[in-house]
Design an enzyme around this catalytic site. Structure first.
Site, PDB file in Angstrom:
ATOM      1  N   SER A  30      -2.514 -12.656   3.943  1.00  0.00           N
ATOM      2  CA  SER A  30      -3.077 -12.474   2.596  1.00  0.00           C
ATOM      3  C   SER A  30      -2.118 -12.986   1.523  1.00  0.00           C
ATOM      4  O   SER A  30      -2.541 -13.251   0.400  1.00  0.00           O
ATOM      5  CB  SER A  30      -3.480 -11.013   2.344  1.00  0.00           C
ATOM      6  OG  SER A  30      -2.366 -10.184   2.171  1.00  0.00           O
ATOM      7  N   LYS A  54       0.794  -1.217   0.000  1.00  0.00           N
ATOM      8  CA  LYS A  54       0.000   0.000   0.000  1.00  0.00           C
ATOM      9  C   LYS A  54       0.831   1.273   0.000  1.00  0.00           C
ATOM     10  O   LYS A  54       0.287   2.360  -0.218  1.00  0.00           O
ATOM     11  CB  LYS A  54      -0.950  -0.003   1.202  1.00  0.00           C
ATOM     12  CG  LYS A  54      -1.915  -1.143   1.182  1.00  0.00           C
ATOM     13  CD  LYS A  54      -2.655  -1.181  -0.118  1.00  0.00           C
ATOM     14  CE  LYS A  54      -4.051  -1.574   0.069  1.00  0.00           C
ATOM     15  NZ  LYS A  54      -4.999  -1.140  -0.854  1.00  0.00           N
TER      16      LYS A  54
HETATM   17  C1  LIG Z   1      -2.517  -7.182   3.720  1.00  0.00           C
HETATM   18  C2  LIG Z   1      -3.232  -6.824   2.462  1.00  0.00           C
HETATM   19  N1  LIG Z   1      -3.379  -7.749   1.510  1.00  0.00           N
HETATM   20  C3  LIG Z   1      -4.025  -7.486   0.367  1.00  0.00           C
HETATM   21  C4  LIG Z   1      -4.567  -6.258   0.107  1.00  0.00           C
HETATM   22  C5  LIG Z   1      -5.336  -6.028  -1.185  1.00  0.00           C
HETATM   23  O1  LIG Z   1      -4.731  -5.141  -2.097  1.00  0.00           O
HETATM   24  P1  LIG Z   1      -5.635  -4.183  -2.980  1.00  0.00           P
HETATM   25  O2  LIG Z   1      -6.293  -3.198  -2.045  1.00  0.00           O
HETATM   26  O3  LIG Z   1      -4.704  -3.500  -3.918  1.00  0.00           O
HETATM   27  O4  LIG Z   1      -6.655  -5.017  -3.684  1.00  0.00           O
HETATM   28  C6  LIG Z   1      -4.443  -5.280   1.082  1.00  0.00           C
HETATM   29  C7  LIG Z   1      -5.079  -3.980   0.904  1.00  0.00           C
HETATM   30  O5  LIG Z   1      -5.321  -3.252   1.840  1.00  0.00           O
HETATM   31  C8  LIG Z   1      -3.751  -5.561   2.282  1.00  0.00           C
HETATM   32  O6  LIG Z   1      -3.614  -4.625   3.247  1.00  0.00           O
END
Ligand SMILES: Cc1ncc(COP(=O)(O)O)c(C=O)c1O
Length: 442
Positions: free
Chosen positions: A271, A51
């Site tokens: 994630s 991010k």
């Molecule tokens: C830990 C984590 N994984 C995945 C994502 C997903 O990414 P995106 O918002 O670009 O879809 C985020 C977004 O906040 C995140 O903080």
């Protein structure tokens, strides 16, 4: 700027670009041998997550349009955008308020405050719910709207500068790092900035690149990502531009997260486990793929969630009291073996029992078994289990049962040691089952 020496005059010079990409690391042990799957390690961003890219680009874009620190920033976040933005805000002289869901990890809330953000905790889903009338997103919008002279909301959930950040950096980095040979791009879905921006860039270079989005099940516990229901109302979600959407369960994501850390020595967060699990499902038996999977952040912000998901890592203070008369060492061993992969609650077991979808093994002495047991349970006392287990069916999961859920843990461990894959012990045992009002038979 000479990125080979890695000497910088400002931390902001570390923000990634084609010349200074975050690393791609090939996974060796968690993917089938013939697969070429590379993880893009986004915690190499200067503030620790994918991010940072969008925090920098959204602020740069807003400043270009005339935003100055006379206004305060307000931004709803599941944590990482807030952390990146707090650092960017500090560097650029802005004050920041971050409405967050109460449910996000404590580590992220405390870190945000530590970095100088004014954190407002609001009842909301783990990733702020776009359709909630009084969630973090609606709260931020309300404040920004009611006093536009004082507040500015960058709004990562709707801002094209989110997509653009990935179009300008993540995509070109991957294209260059793979010498244009990337065949699959996989990302977990939150705001969808990563998948949409990177996917657009890669498909412009080669329309055959497959772009795959991974999302969790409804009611998941994976910070930063959205279920399909929430994605339907996510502005930057453009499914018509992706080749596939894959759903991954909580257990699949956390199991793979654990394996990434232990087997690959990659400090990936939950994630990342989700994204890789989805990648493996999507790749199927594909042999010639060169897949790149985004690993959004590392494991260190998630201790409290790991304790929830893997109680055995919680440490002694979290353990249940030792039952009277039980050897404390034995109690500690049994407790250590108890986690959602090795045990299940009566509520979870009930449908398996009524549909006869699991083999029930009651490990108590015959006398106790005859006084009342779960419907369909066979009796194999613990001491006889090793000699009689060979006859148990291997195609169905096995649930071990005793009085209170202690001896059945030994039974579960024994069966696993004998090669039975899907074995769990019933928490609370026959007594807990009866206390819930569930049927017993004699
Ligand atoms: C830990 C984590 N994984 C995945 C994502 C997903 O990414 P995106 O918002 O670009 O879809 C985020 C977004 O906040 C995140 O903080």
């Amino acid at each position: 700027m000479d990125h080979t020496l890695r000497v910088y005059e400002s931390i902001l010079e570390l923000l990634p670009s084609e010349e200074n990409p975050t690393p791609l690391v090939r996974l060796q042990k968690t993917v089938p041998e013939q697969f070429r799957v590379y993880a893009k390690l986004e915690w190499y961003n200067p503030f620790g997550a994918v991010k940072d890219r969008i925090a920098a680009n959204m602020l740069r874009d807003a400043e270009r349009r005339g935003l100055t620190p006379l206004k305060r920033l307000i931004e709803p976040t599941s944590g990482n955008t807030g952390i990146g933005l707090a650092m960017m805000a500090n560097a650029r002289g802005f004050a920041l308020r971050t409405p967050v869901s109460q449910a996000i990890p404590q580590e992220k809330k405390t870190t945000l405050r530590f970095l100088g953000s004014d954190v407002v905790e609001i009842p909301d889903s783990l990733c702020p719910d776009p359709s909630s009338p009084d969630g973090a997103i609606a709260t931020a919008k309300g404040i920004a709207r009611s006093n536009p002279d004082q507040w500015h909301m960058l709004n990562q959930y709707e801002n094209d500068a989110n997509i653009e950040a990935h179009y300008r950096t993540t995509g070109p980095e991957i294209w260059r790092q793979t010498a244009g040979r990337v065949t699959h791009f996989i990302a977990a879905l939150g705001t969808c900035g990563t998948i949409t921006g990177t996917g657009r860039f890669l498909k412009e270079r080669n329309p055959d690149v497959k772009v795959i989005g991974v999302h969790p099940q409804e009611g998941h516990e994976i910070p930063g990502v959205r279920s399909i229901k929430q994605l339907q109302v996510t502005k930057l979600f453009h499914p018509e531009e992706y080749d596939a959407l894959v759903e991954v369960s909580n257990d699949e994501a956390y199991d793979l997260c654990l394996r990434l850390n232990r087997e690959e020595s990659v400090i990936a967060g939950p994630s990342s486990g989700l994204a890789l699990a989805g990648a493996l499902k999507a790749l199927g038996t594909e042999r010639d793929a060169l897949a790149v999977v985004i690993f959004p952040d590392n494991i260190f912000k998630y201790a409290s969630f790991l304790e929830k998901h893997f109680p055995q890592f919680a440490g002694a203070a979290q353990h249940a009291p030792v039952p009277a008369g039980q050897d404390p060492l034995l109690a500690a061993m049994l407790q250590a073996a108890r986690n959602p992969h090795t045990t299940l609650e009566a509520e979870e077991a009930l449908p398996l029992v009524t549909q006869q979808a699991a083999a029930l093994v009651d490990v108590r002495p015959a006398q106790q078994y005859l006084q009342g047991h779960l419907p369909g349970a066979v009796n194999i006392p613990l001491l006889e289990l090793s000699s009689r287990a060979a006859r148990l069916p291997r195609e169905r999961p096995v649930i071990t049962v005793c009085n209170r859920g202690n001896a059945s843990i030994s039974g579960m461990l024994l069966l696993r040691a004998m090669g039975f894959q899907e074995v769990r012990s019933l928490n609370g045992g026959t007594i807990g089952w009866r206390e819930k009002g569930y049927p017993l038979e004699r």
